[in-house]
Design an enzyme around this catalytic site. Structure first.
Site, PDB file in Angstrom:
ATOM      1  N   GLU A 144      -8.284 -14.611  -7.340  1.00 17.42           N
ATOM      2  CA  GLU A 144      -7.345 -13.282  -7.112  1.00 17.42           C
ATOM      3  C   GLU A 144      -6.255 -13.472  -8.040  1.00 17.42           C
ATOM      4  OE1 GLU A 144      -6.560 -11.833  -3.289  1.00 17.42           O
ATOM      5  OE2 GLU A 144      -4.507 -11.356  -4.037  1.00 17.42           O
ATOM      6  N   ARG A 158       1.991  -9.982  -9.934  1.00 16.55           N
ATOM      7  CA  ARG A 158       3.557 -10.307  -9.471  1.00 16.55           C
ATOM      8  C   ARG A 158       4.328 -11.029 -10.793  1.00 16.55           C
ATOM      9  NH1 ARG A 158       2.887 -13.433  -3.630  1.00 16.55           N
ATOM     10  NH2 ARG A 158       1.179 -12.353  -3.109  1.00 16.55           N
ATOM     11  N   THR A 213      -2.155  -8.284  -5.241  1.00 16.58           N
ATOM     12  CA  THR A 213      -0.836  -7.652  -5.234  1.00 16.58           C
ATOM     13  C   THR A 213      -0.649  -6.324  -5.821  1.00 16.58           C
ATOM     14  OG1 THR A 213       0.001  -9.992  -4.982  1.00 16.58           O
ATOM     15  CG2 THR A 213       1.631  -8.163  -4.961  1.00 16.58           C
ATOM     16  N   LYS A 273      -8.272  -6.550   3.793  1.00 16.68           N
ATOM     17  CA  LYS A 273      -7.479  -7.870   3.971  1.00 16.68           C
ATOM     18  C   LYS A 273      -6.684  -8.030   5.351  1.00 16.68           C
ATOM     19  CE  LYS A 273      -3.816  -9.935   1.251  1.00 16.68           C
ATOM     20  NZ  LYS A 273      -3.436 -10.383   0.002  1.00 16.68           N
TER      21      LYS A 273
END
Ligand code: 3PG
Length: 210
Positions: free
Chosen positions: A43, A47, A70, A130
């Site tokens: 993943e 960010r 994210t 998640k």
């Protein structure tokens, strides 16, 4: 494939390195190191400014199924998928992100921390979430308690998990995969320590197969 079929996309991959990569120049050697360690999925978190470029480079690696992480906005989901993301992960539940991923036809995995958040995801037709941040929230004890009333839900616990804790999560039948940054940290990338990334990844993958 349905928009929620993460299990199909992951195809048995149970260890998900979560990557924050500031320098796109490290994406190719990073993908090589992860794959050499036996990782089959990863993943790339949004960010960093060049996350989409990093994702594109890593997604070109034939051995890796790469997702966008994210993801906070529908626009980031779009950029991730355009760069080759096969799935989208969010730290929380956002209706716009979920809706856009549906339109794009990619599995979306929202973060949940409570039964109420999980019920929102279920109401939206999702069956995989998640659990985030797993360790600070209560770890495996929380996972067990949360999974019990929701048979059929699959979890990807992430947050504070390392080699020492991952097997406890993987032993729970509701856990699809475990995510974590410990295999490839910003420190590894800064030092160019791809051998270390390969070693930590191999250790996790080998232990997950036991
Ligand atoms: C994530 O975004 O999934 C987490 O930041 C990863 O958690 P960790 O860094 O504690 O492994």
């Amino acid at each position: 494939m349905t928009g929620t079929d993460l299990a199909g996309v992951l195809d048995g991959c149970r260890i998900m390195p979560v990557l924050t990569v500031p320098d796109p120049g490290t994406a190719a050697p990073l993908a090589d190191a992860l794959a050499a360690g036996g990782a089959r999925c990863a993943e790339v978190t949004f960010r960093t400014p060049d996350a989409a470029q990093v994702l594109k480079t890593m997604a070109a690696h034939r051995g890796l199924v790469v997702g966008a992480g994210t993801v906070l906005t529908a626009e980031q989901a779009e950029r991730g998928v355009a760069a080759g993301a096969r799935f989208v992960v969010s730290p929380g539940y956002d209706e716009d992100v979920v809706a856009r991923c549906r339109e794009l036809g990619v599995p979306v995995v929202p973060g949940i921390a409570t039964a109420t958040e999980l019920m929102r995801a279920l109401a939206a037709g999702l069956d995989t979430v998640k659990l985030f941040p797993a360790e600070p929230l209560g770890g495996v004890a929380l996972l067990r308690a949360l999974a019990a009333p929701f048979p059929g839900v699959r979890f990807v616990p992430t947050g504070g998990i390392g080699l020492d804790r991952m097997s406890d999560y993987l032993a729970h039948p509701a856990v699809l995969a475990v995510g974590g940054s410990w295999m490839a940290t910003p420190g590894h990338l800064e030092r160019g320590d791809f051998a270390g990334i390969r070693r930590l990844t191999a250790e996790a993958v080998e232990r997950s197969a036991r």
